[in-house]
Design a protein around this motif. Structure first.
Motif, PDB file in Angstrom:
ATOM      1  N   GLY A 117      37.417  15.294  32.003  1.00 36.55           N
ATOM      2  CA  GLY A 117      36.362  14.365  31.605  1.00 36.55           C
ATOM      3  C   GLY A 117      36.569  13.137  30.788  1.00 36.55           C
ATOM      4  O   GLY A 117      37.709  12.680  30.827  1.00 36.55           O
ATOM      5  N   LYS A 140      33.616  22.835  32.383  1.00 38.96           N
ATOM      6  CA  LYS A 140      32.380  22.899  33.160  1.00 38.96           C
ATOM      7  C   LYS A 140      31.607  24.073  33.156  1.00 38.96           C
ATOM      8  O   LYS A 140      32.119  24.963  33.763  1.00 38.96           O
ATOM      9  CB  LYS A 140      32.726  22.089  34.392  1.00 38.96           C
ATOM     10  CG  LYS A 140      31.275  21.726  35.313  1.00 38.96           C
ATOM     11  CD  LYS A 140      31.723  21.141  36.308  1.00 38.96           C
ATOM     12  CE  LYS A 140      30.391  21.124  37.202  1.00 38.96           C
ATOM     13  NZ  LYS A 140      29.835  19.678  37.040  1.00 38.96           N
ATOM     14  N   ASP A 187      24.356  18.138  33.779  1.00 37.00           N
ATOM     15  CA  ASP A 187      24.339  17.569  35.086  1.00 37.00           C
ATOM     16  C   ASP A 187      22.774  17.940  35.611  1.00 37.00           C
ATOM     17  O   ASP A 187      22.242  17.147  36.507  1.00 37.00           O
ATOM     18  CB  ASP A 187      25.069  18.564  36.023  1.00 37.00           C
ATOM     19  CG  ASP A 187      26.432  18.195  35.867  1.00 37.00           C
ATOM     20  OD1 ASP A 187      26.883  17.030  35.399  1.00 37.00           O
ATOM     21  OD2 ASP A 187      27.198  19.150  36.406  1.00 37.00           O
TER      22      ASP A 187
END
Length: 188
Positions: free
Chosen positions: A87, A94, A126
């Motif tokens: 990241g 994730k 997301d």
């Protein structure tokens, strides 16, 4: 879970114990990291956290492996089921909205109830309408952090299903999906 490793049959239980058909001392000491026995509450109580009142600190910066180390000094390592990715700040986890992407063994110190506590972490969702994290021992005592369909984060605290025994504070605005946000909940 159930696994065959090093010529032995091992069963990992939800409370962190490992049951072994064979020599358990050898299997736990030399087996894969995720099969090693988590410390019990007596072992944790005998340890001193790096900061007073700290019950856990997971940096999630390992970048690989089945464990996320607890940097609090208490040894509450978490089992990783999500995917390690790179990241903006280096390695991160994730979760892809999957409940149980990271599992921390339950214990009395994590039963916050109506007491004072703080939770803080970095997140970059997301999408919306998903659970970010939680400690669910429903209906006795639970806390969860949800990302609502409108993008606001919600902390749900509960001590029973009776009226007035749960609260649901939310952030005032939606979390962005295109950048990292530091989210902190303080219950005082």
């Amino acid at each position: 879970g159930l696994i065959a490793a090093q010529g032995r049959l091992l069963l990992a239980t939800e409370d962190g114990r490992v049951l072994c058909m064979g020599d358990p001392a050898e299997a736990v000491a030399n087996g894969p990291a995720f099969l090693r026995k988590a410390p019990d509450e007596a072992e944790i109580a005998a340890r001193t956290p790096v900061e007073p009142g700290l019950v856990g600190h997971w940096k999630l910066d390992e970048g690989e492996g089945e464990l996320a180390a607890d940097s609090s000094g208490l040894g509450r390592d978490a089992e990783v089921y999500g995917a390690w990715v790179t990241g903006e700040f280096g390695a991160c986890l994730k979760c892809a909205g999957i409940p149980g992407s990271l599992s921390i063994a339950d214990g009395p110190a994590l039963h916050f109830g109506a007491g004072d506590f703080s939770l803080s972490f970095w997140t970059r969702p997301d999408s919306y309408d998903q659970r970010i994290m939680g400690k669910e021992r429903f209906p006795e005592n639970w806390w969860v952090i949800n990302l609502l369909p409108d993008g606001r984060a919600e902390l749900v605290l509960g001590q029973s299903t009776a009226a007035g025994k749960s609260v649901r504070p939310t952030t005032k605005s939606a979390l962005p999906t295109d950048r990292w946000t530091h989210l902190a909940f303080v219950v005082d």
